[in-house]
Design an enzyme around this catalytic site. Sequence first.
Site, short mmCIF file in Angstrom:
data_model
loop_
_atom_site.label_atom_id
_atom_site.label_comp_id
_atom_site.label_asym_id
_atom_site.label_seq_id
_atom_site.Cartn_x
_atom_site.Cartn_y
_atom_site.Cartn_z
N GLU A 135 94.52 0.85 -72.02
CA GLU A 135 93.23 0.23 -71.70
C GLU A 135 92.68 -0.41 -72.97
O GLU A 135 92.39 0.28 -73.94
CB GLU A 135 92.23 1.30 -71.22
CG GLU A 135 90.86 0.70 -70.94
CD GLU A 135 89.73 1.72 -70.96
OE1 GLU A 135 88.69 1.44 -70.36
OE2 GLU A 135 89.88 2.80 -71.59
N ASP B 2 93.96 5.83 -72.01
CA ASP B 2 92.53 5.58 -72.04
C ASP B 2 92.09 5.14 -73.44
O ASP B 2 92.59 5.64 -74.44
CB ASP B 2 91.80 6.87 -71.65
CG ASP B 2 90.32 6.65 -71.41
OD1 ASP B 2 89.98 5.86 -70.51
OD2 ASP B 2 89.50 7.27 -72.12
#
Length: 555
Positions: free
Chosen positions: A254, A227
């Site tokens: 990400e 993330d």
Amino acid sequence: MLSLLAWPLNILLFFLSFSPAAQAASPSDWRGRSIYQVIIDRYALANGSDLNACDPSKQTWCGGTWNTLRENLDYIQDAGFTAVWISPVQQNWLGQRTPYGDPYHGYWIQDSTQLNLKFGTADDLKALSAEIHKRNMYLMVDVVVNDVMALSTTPDYSIYMFKDASFYHPYCPVDFSNTTSEQLCWLGDLNVTLPDLDTKNPDVISGYNSWIKELVSTYSIDGLRIDAAKHVDPDFWPSFCGTNGAAGVFCMGEVFGGLDVEDAAEWQGPLDSVLNYPMYTALTQAFQIPGPLNISAVTDTLAQSKSLYKDTTVLGNFLENQDLPRWAAGSVDVQSLFNAMTFNFMSDGIPIVYYGQEQYFRGAGDPLNREPLWPSNYEKTPAYQFIQQLNQFRNYLISVTANTSTPWTTAATQVLTTSQYGIAIMKGDVISILTNIGSPAQNNTHIAVATPYERNTALTNVLTCEQWVVGSQGFVEVEYTEGGHAVILYPSTSLVSNKSPVCSGKVITSQSTTVSTGSSNAASSVLKGNPRTALWTLDLLMIIGFTIAGGQWWS
Ligand SMILES: *[C@@H]1O[C@H](CO)[C@@H](O)[C@H](O)[C@H]1NC(C)=O
Ligand SMILES: *[C@@H]1O[C@H](CO)[C@@H](O)[C@H](O)[C@H]1NC(C)=O
Ligand SMILES: *[C@@H]1O[C@H](CO)[C@@H](O)[C@H](O)[C@H]1NC(C)=O
Ligand SMILES: *[C@@H]1O[C@H](CO)[C@@H](O)[C@H](O)[C@H]1NC(C)=O
Ligand SMILES: *[C@@H]1O[C@H](CO)[C@@H](O)[C@H](O)[C@H]1NC(C)=O
Ligand SMILES: *[C@@H]1O[C@H](CO)[C@@H](O)[C@H](O)[C@H]1NC(C)=O
């Protein structure tokens, strides 16, 4: 082992081509996978639950757990996926409800050394991992290390894994136009702050490295989705991630962004892979209806990707996720989805499908794009079946080329033809012809694609099992008399000689090598290599030998 010998070769190859699960899966192990992305809270309910109680706008838990996912893996496996990405397993905020609801999504980290008990126990997570592996699938776990969650800029740090303010950057709001600020400042806002770890601090580095090593080995995790990867110091990643880092497994980061390939590509290196936001953005611009229908966005992004990424074949290809509008929120035409999806499965990279995309969910953004899956009754919709076909064909291609000198996964995607209405690409032996014209029939619309195949080569559209014959100078032509369907062409002889499960016993072979342009009820055909014969009927579209040189699209 003896009984294995009786299995069809293609099935045998399929299983042999995957390395045993949980043996430190590397980028090359992941390249041939396809991933189904799940928000644990929203995937499935336990028996006897109230199926009508989940309202995504309430931003609270709906009741999914690691166990309910484990009990409902058939739906994912039957669609042909070979990996499951689950939302974070780390303990989340245990304090009061926030203006943005409760941490049902799993991204609001409290103490990473604990599991999120909302989703089950350590044994439940181990059982999920074991069941996924039993099915020859990989487990990818979403991990958050950039930040923890709080309700102020002066939180009580003792509740987190790193228990002192000195392990965190001082508060400042992120300025998204400033890379330094992106890495040093706090995501979130003043309602929900996300205190930012100082990932240059040696204690944070060693603490996180030990933690991830332990997490991966305890739960036999095969890969990580990282993330907010670009909000962390890039030097942090090589010691944390990848087969040479503490995790010892593949990492996909990400790197949230738009069309800018350079911004995304600089993170491949620190990380094995990134989610391909530039291509996602390009696909929305090229295929969504209504939309700019700008195919150049795809061709430009492909060209830039080739030169800027270290390895396009391990990028994460997606059309939706928990932060983006559902595809169907932006596009009213289902063929736009099918064509864009075919691009993701048949070009370089690892295809990812966010749960519910196969049910045409249409939530326009957070929190409405985290719909519960159960109201769909897990119907095998046309979209589900389309994904099944794409996975089956891609898995087959990967297995039959796995031990050859030309694995399909690492063949570079080439552009054969483009126009404002579509693009034809080729990867390995496979030609995909994609269009953005949408569902309505276009009786006078056709597309001529120059292929490297010899005249008279038989090609099967693996989506319909109809066979077509290459015309002079290698051209094939697609007519959209039944609407803008995606086409995937593959040499028929390869399907037959490899005993493919795709179109098995169903390939319809034309005896005729050239069919005149525009003729709609042309040749009669026989099923090659099959005792039965059948008449070829014009189904969704037709491809016919194209006999003039230098064809134009829709000329
Ligand atoms: C392919 O190669 C791998 C090792 O590189 C081996 O384990 C596997 O058995 C091979 N598969 C086939 C079908 O030959
Ligand atoms: C839930 O119900 C299904 C069939 O309705 C059954 O197969 C399954 O074992 C049940 N699961 C649990 C945990 O009771
Ligand atoms: C970028 O952000 C950093 C960290 O907040 C700050 O120190 C720096 O002055 C900013 N640079 C510019 C050009 O604004
Ligand atoms: C905090 O949340 C409230 C309610 O959703 C919203 O009106 C307000 O703008 C938010 N404040 C900040 C600083 O984002
Ligand atoms: C289409 O996309 C290309 C590449 O991103 C861009 O240069 C061009 O301006 C776009 N055209 C339109 C009409 O939006
Ligand atoms: C295309 O042809 C079909 C069959 O001849 C006809 O039913 C249909 O109305 C035509 N569509 C258009 C858009 O011309």
